[in-house]
Design an enzyme around this catalytic site. Structure first.
Site, PDB file in Angstrom:
ATOM      1  N   ARG A  36       0.832  -1.209   0.000  1.00 27.70           N
ATOM      2  CA  ARG A  36       0.000   0.000   0.000  1.00 27.70           C
ATOM      3  C   ARG A  36       0.863   1.255   0.000  1.00 27.70           C
ATOM      4  NH1 ARG A  36      -2.818  -4.208   1.991  1.00 27.70           N
ATOM      5  NH2 ARG A  36      -5.098  -4.188   2.015  1.00 27.70           N
ATOM      6  N   ASP A 330      -3.936 -15.481   7.457  1.00 29.21           N
ATOM      7  CA  ASP A 330      -2.688 -16.045   6.918  1.00 29.21           C
ATOM      8  C   ASP A 330      -1.976 -16.953   7.918  1.00 29.21           C
ATOM      9  OD1 ASP A 330      -3.055 -14.733   4.515  1.00 29.21           O
ATOM     10  OD2 ASP A 330      -1.984 -12.939   5.177  1.00 29.21           O
TER      11      ASP A 330
HETATM   12  C1  S3P Z   1      -4.245  -9.005   2.409  1.00 24.74           C
HETATM   13  C2  S3P Z   1      -5.481  -9.540   2.641  1.00 24.74           C
HETATM   14  C3  S3P Z   1      -5.702 -10.986   2.868  1.00 24.74           C
HETATM   15  C4  S3P Z   1      -4.413 -11.725   3.209  1.00 24.74           C
HETATM   16  C5  S3P Z   1      -3.284 -11.315   2.310  1.00 24.74           C
HETATM   17  C6  S3P Z   1      -3.015  -9.822   2.412  1.00 24.74           C
HETATM   18  C7  S3P Z   1      -4.128  -7.552   2.167  1.00 24.74           C
HETATM   19  O1  S3P Z   1      -6.230 -11.541   1.683  1.00 24.74           O
HETATM   20  O2  S3P Z   1      -4.606 -13.106   3.113  1.00 24.74           O
HETATM   21  O3  S3P Z   1      -2.092 -12.006   2.647  1.00 24.74           O
HETATM   22  O4  S3P Z   1      -2.995  -7.021   2.206  1.00 24.74           O
HETATM   23  O5  S3P Z   1      -5.159  -6.911   1.961  1.00 24.74           O
HETATM   24  P1  S3P Z   1      -7.815 -11.562   1.369  1.00 24.74           P
HETATM   25  O6  S3P Z   1      -8.257 -10.177   1.065  1.00 24.74           O
HETATM   26  O7  S3P Z   1      -7.955 -12.473   0.179  1.00 24.74           O
HETATM   27  O8  S3P Z   1      -8.462 -12.113   2.610  1.00 24.74           O
END
Ligand code: S3P
Length: 449
Positions: A36, A330
């Site tokens: 981000r 995760d």
């Molecule tokens: C993330 C959101 C999660 C996570 C990923 C990172 C993010 O995924 O599993 O490692 O940075 O927004 P999902 O949005 O598919 O839940």
């Protein structure tokens, strides 16, 4: 060194640790926040300095993509980066395919940005990412006026015809996904009017926090029990602001889990991000009886941060409610390893989203444990692990399926298994935790690559 490599396979045989793990370490920067920071800085006007950036392969893909879109992105020292953006709506059309490697976060968040700029782009990724669902973002983003063409099943490669004047979206998330929420909000940045996202269960809020940091107007209101409504006012004047990236709690998880399991260990991980929407694992470990101590709590770069010390000791099984899943989504592979070692049964509820991660993590975690003599079942979307109450049998070969978190979980399992555990490929660890094996060796793991 800044490099993007197609990783060559790196097998590893893990032997049980012969001495306790000890020491104080820092883990690399948070992956979610690092992606981000690069993206938002490229959209903002002016020069953003980023410290503590994760220099894993996933984030380097995002850096390369933002460069291809016209931002000036420079690494000035290890973990320290400078991004010069020209302001919202000024991205330039990339002259080649954007390759997002292994990173679902990069691909999904970037879709929102690309859809809301009047240009053509194509995104692809590695074998894992090309198999992951993109309809969850292209469906809502189509309502902006952008058009998407993809391979069957909505999979990458994905061609995007973005629009310069996207319609603002109002969307209720059908899955608890911070990536989908973020894609919709990012498309809303360049839309005139208000973008609204409803999430029935709160997911990580780094997008909301960081957009505010860069000057956007974002409001968050409660929705039902545990949900949220996020509203973003379109076309803000995004202005460069420095970002300090905290240590990734999802990376700290592996180090702390190893310290809880290897008898006699005591390890501190300094500067871990403690955003309450990321700390479900730490809550769960404490419920299992873990001695996990928090010190030096502070706020850095707008995120709560602290030092966590894990001290080995007996652990018991746990029942993790489905509502907690987004705050530790995760962490289930490593939690399953901890539960295999704890005494008594554990149940982790509501894991349907694990099926669409870097691998099908539900089946891959089950295979990881079964190959190493642990009894584990899947009932509906729940995982049930029967703890051994001590060293697991081990002796199995773990297939990591291009998934960094499986490789690290298997490594931790091997440190407390009766027989050596073979990991077919540890190369993908570099996507999120470069230096993992060296760091583990610095606290006494004795891993020989
Ligand atoms: C993330 C959101 C999660 C996570 C990923 C990172 C993010 O995924 O599993 O490692 O940075 O927004 P999902 O949005 O598919 O839940």
């Amino acid at each position: 060194m800044e490099s993007i490599n197609a990783p060559a396979s790196r097998p590893l045989t893990v032997h049980a640790a012969t001495t306790p793990l000890a020491g104080a370490v820092a883990v690399p920067g948070d992956k979610s926040i690092s992606h981000r920071a690069l993206m938002f800085a490229a959209l903002a006007r002016g020069e953003t300095g980023i410290t503590g950036l994760l220099e894993g392969e996933d984030v380097l893909r995002t850096a390369a993509a933002m460069r291809a879109l016209g931002a000036i992105v420079t690494r000035t020292a290890p973990g320290t980066w400078q991004v010069i953006g020209r302001g919202l709506g000024t991205l330039q059309e990339p002259d080649d395919v954007l390759d997002m490697g292994n990173s679902g976060t990069a691909a999904r968040l970037l879709s929102g940005i690309l859809a809301s700029h009047g240009m053509f782009s194509v995104m692809t990724g590695d074998g894992s990412l090309r198999g992951r669902p993109m309809k969850r973002v292209t469906d809502p983003l189509s309502a902006t006026g952008a058009r998407f063409t993809s391979r069957s099943g909505g999979r990458l490669p994905l061609a995007i015809e973005g629009v310069a004047d996207p319609a603002p979206l109002s969307y209720r998330l059908p899955v608890a996904s911070a990536q989908v929420k973020s894609a919709v909000l990012l498309a809303g940045l360049n839309a005139a009017g208000t973008t609204r996202v409803e999430e029935p269960v709160a997911t990580r809020d780094h997008t909301e926090n960081m957009l505010r940091h860069f000057g956007a107007e974002v409001s968050v209101a409660p929705l039902g029990a545990g949900g949220r409504v996020i509203t973003l006012t379109g076309r803000p004047d995004l202005v460069a602001r420095d970002v300090a990236v905290p240590g990734d709690p999802s990376s700290a998880a592996f180090v702390l889990a190893a310290a809880l399991l290897v008898p006699g260990s005591s390890v501190t991980v300094r500067g871990v991000g403690l955003n309450p929407l990321r700390t479900g694992l730490f809550t769960t470990l404490r419920e299992m009886g873990a001695d996990l101590r928090l010190s030096n709590e502070r706020v850095e770069g707008g995120e709560p941060v602290g030092d966590l010390t894990a001290v080995a000791g007996p652990l018991h099984g746990v029942d993790v409610p489905a509502e907690r899943a987004p705050s530790m989504i995760d962490e289930y592979p490593i939690l399953a390893v901890v539960a295999a070692h704890a005494s008594g049964p554990s149940r982790f509820r509501g894991l349907e989203e694990l099926r669409v991660k870097e691998s099908d993590r539900l089946s891959a975690t089950v295979a990881l444990l079964q190959r190493n003599g642990v009894t584990v079942d899947v009932v509906g979307d729940d995982m049930l692990v029967t703890g051994t109450g001590g060293a697991v049998p081990g002796g199995g070969l773990v297939e990591t399926r291009m998934d960094h978190r499986l490789a690290m979980s298997a490594t931790v399992l091997g440190l407390v298994a009766a027989e050596p555990v073979k990991v077919d490929d540890t190369a993908f660890i570099d996507t999120s935790f470069p230096g993992f094996i060296d760091l583990m060796n610095s606290i006494g793991a004795g891993l020989v690559a």
